[in-house]
Scaffold this motif. Structure first.
Motif, PDB file in Angstrom:
ATOM      1  N   VAL A 116      -2.269  -2.106   8.040  1.00  0.00           N
ATOM      2  CA  VAL A 116      -1.807  -2.858   6.865  1.00  0.00           C
ATOM      3  C   VAL A 116      -0.948  -4.044   7.301  1.00  0.00           C
ATOM      4  N   ALA A 145      -7.004   2.726   5.912  1.00  0.00           N
ATOM      5  CA  ALA A 145      -6.237   1.554   5.490  1.00  0.00           C
ATOM      6  C   ALA A 145      -7.147   0.343   5.309  1.00  0.00           C
ATOM      7  N   LEU A 200      -9.132   0.703   2.094  1.00  0.00           N
ATOM      8  CA  LEU A 200      -8.320   0.470   0.904  1.00  0.00           C
ATOM      9  C   LEU A 200      -7.984  -1.009   0.746  1.00  0.00           C
ATOM     10  N   LEU A 201      -7.659  -1.684   1.841  1.00  0.00           N
ATOM     11  CA  LEU A 201      -7.390  -3.125   1.768  1.00  0.00           C
ATOM     12  C   LEU A 201      -8.615  -3.880   1.248  1.00  0.00           C
ATOM     13  N   ILE A 246       0.858  -1.186   0.000  1.00  0.00           N
ATOM     14  CA  ILE A 246       0.000   0.000   0.000  1.00  0.00           C
ATOM     15  C   ILE A 246       0.894   1.236   0.000  1.00  0.00           C
ATOM     16  N   LEU A 249       3.259  -1.039   4.145  1.00  0.00           N
ATOM     17  CA  LEU A 249       2.976   0.348   3.786  1.00  0.00           C
ATOM     18  C   LEU A 249       4.265   1.028   3.346  1.00  0.00           C
TER      19      LEU A 249
END
Length: 367
Positions: free
Chosen positions: A106, A326, A329-330, A84, A113
Motif C-alpha cells: 500500500v 493489497a 484491493l488497491l 486501506i 494502511l
C-alpha cells in the motif's frame, strides 16, 4: 529468507515482465531490499539489455516511454492518499508477514494502511470494520475470526454492509454464501498437506498420521492430507486428538507413542511447527527417535528451523498473500474512483513450499 542475487534478478524480471513497468521504490518494497540494492540490480540487468530504466521506473524492453509515463501517472493518481483498513485476529504468528507485506504494498502506491485487531473475538470483526470505514478507510483487507476459516450462521453479514471493496485474506466463503462473491487471497493449505504426504511416500513411508490444531485451517489441511494418502495408496492411522485438546500435549504424545510402537506409524504431519517443537523432546524422552522412528513434517514454518531437530515444514507464502491481497484491493479502489466497471472477482490460492530439514531424514540441505 533473503534471496541470492541471481534469484533476486529473476524475480525482478518476472515482476517487470508481468506488469510492463514498476517504480524502483515499489519494486524494492516488494522484494524486501533497499532502494540502493535494487538500483544496482536494475543497472546490472539494464546493462544486459534485459530491462530498461526510465525516470525512476523499471521497464520491460519494448515498452514505449509515453505509455509508461501515462501508466505511472494513472497509478499514482489512483492510489495517492488511499487509506486501506486491515482487520486481523492477531499480529503474531503468520500474520506478522501478511500485515508487513500489505503495508509495504500500500505504501509503495502512496497509500496508508490502518490496522484493526480482533483477538479472535467474532463480535469484534464488525466493530473494527465500522471504526475503520467511519475513519476514512476506502477498502478493507479482512481476516475474520471465523473459527473454521469460513462463515457460519450469518457471520459474514457485517462484511457485506459496508459500501467499500473488501478482500478476504487467508479466509474463504463456501459456494452459495453471500461472501463467496468477494475477492480473496489465501494459501492453498490442502496442496501443502498433499506435498508433505508425497514427501513421506518418496522416503518410503507407508503408514502415516496427522496431528492438528482445531482452527481456521484444519479443514483444508485435513482434506489435502486425506486426498494425498488415498491417491498414493498409503495407510492412515486415524483418530489423533487435536493438539492441546485437553489443555496440554499429553494426549497427542500418548497417541503418537502408541501409533509408532503398536500400530506401525512411521511418519506424521503436525500442525503447527510450534506444537511439533513441543512434541519432539517428549517423544524422544519416551524412546521415539525423530526422524529414525518417526519422521515429522510441521505446518507453517514460523520457527521450524530453530528446533533442536530442525523440522521439515510446509511454508505458506505469507508475504505474497499480504502483497497480492493489497494489490487486488488497491485495484478495486482505483476502479471505483475512476468510475470503471469492476473486473471479474478473483479467488487466488497461492501454493506453499516444502522446506526440507532434518526431521524427515534423507536430504536436509534445504533451509
Amino acid at each position: 529468507m533473503r534471496l541470492h542475487v541471481d534469484q533476486r534478478h529473476e524475480r525482478v524480471l518476472e515482476l517487470v515482465r508481468q506488469r510492463g513497468s514498476l517504480r524502483v521504490a515499489e519494486l524494492a518494497a516488494e522484494l524486501g531490499v533497499s532502494a540502493v540494492t535494487l538500483r544496482r540490480d536494475v543497472e546490472a540487468l539494464a546493462a544486459q539489455g534485459r530491462v530498461q530504466r526510465l525516470h525512476g521506473a523499471v521497464v520491460w524492453p519494448g515498452e514505449g516511454a509515453v505509455e509508461v509515463r501515462e501508466r505511472e501517472r494513472e497509478r499514482a493518481e489512483s492510489a495517492e492518499g488511499v487509506v486501506i483498513g486491515m482487520i486481523v485476529p492477531t499480529t503474531n504468528y503468520v500474520f506478522v508477514d501478511v500485515v508487513r507485506a500489505a503495508r509495504e504494498a500500500v505504501a509503495a502506491q502512496g497509500g496508508r494502511l490502518v490496522l484493526g485487531v480482533t483477538g479472535y473475538v467474532d463480535a469484534e470483526d464488525a466493530v473494527q470494520a465500522e471504526h475503520l470505514v467511519s475513519g476514512g478507510a476506502q477498502g478493507l483487507l479482512v481476516s475474520p475470526s471465523w473459527f473454521g476459516g469460513v462463515p457460519t450462521d450469518g457471520q459474514e453479514k457485517w462484511l457485506l454492509e459496508h459500501n467499500v471493496p473488501a478482500v478476504l485474506v487467508e479466509r474463504s466463503a463456501p459456494p452459495g454464501n453471500p461472501a463467496a462473491g468477494l475477492d480473496r487471497v489465501r494459501t492453498d493449505r490442502a496442496h501443502g498437506a498433499a506435498v508433505a504426504v508425497g514427501h513421506f511416500a518418496s522416503l518410503g513411508h507407508r503408514k502415516v498420521t496427522a496431528v492438528m490444531q482445531e482452527g481456521p485451517h484444519a479443514t483444508q489441511i485435513a482434506a489435502g492430507f486425506q486426498a494425498a494418502v488415498q491417491s498414493l495408496g498409503l495407510d492412515v492411522d486415524a483418530g489423533a486428538p487435536s493438539v492441546r485438546e485437553h489443555g496440554d500435549y499429553e494426549a497427542s504424545v500418548d497417541y503418537l507413542i502408541d501409533a509408532v510402537k503398536k500400530r506401525g506409524v512411521t511418519a506424521a504431519l503436525v500442525h503447527s511447527d510450534e506444537d511439533a517443537i513441543v512434541l519432539v523432546p517428549r517423544l524422544q524422552a519416551s524412546g521415539i527417535r525423530v526422524p529414525d522412528d518417526l519422521a515429522l513434517i510441521a505446518f507453517e514454518d514460523e520457527v521450524a528451523g530453530l528446533a533442536d531437530v530442525p523440522l521439515t515444514a510446509v511454508a505458506p507464502p505469507m508475504r505474497e498473500v499480504g502483497e497480492q491481497a493489497a494489490r487486488l484491493l488497491l485495484q478495486r479502489v482505483a476502479e471505483r474512483k475512476a468510475g470503471r466497471r469492476p473486473g471479474p472477482r478473483q479467488h487466488l490460492d497461492l501454493l506453499p513450499e516444502l522446506r526440507i530439514r532434518s526431521s524427515c531424514g534423507g536430504d536436509s540441505s534445504a533451509s
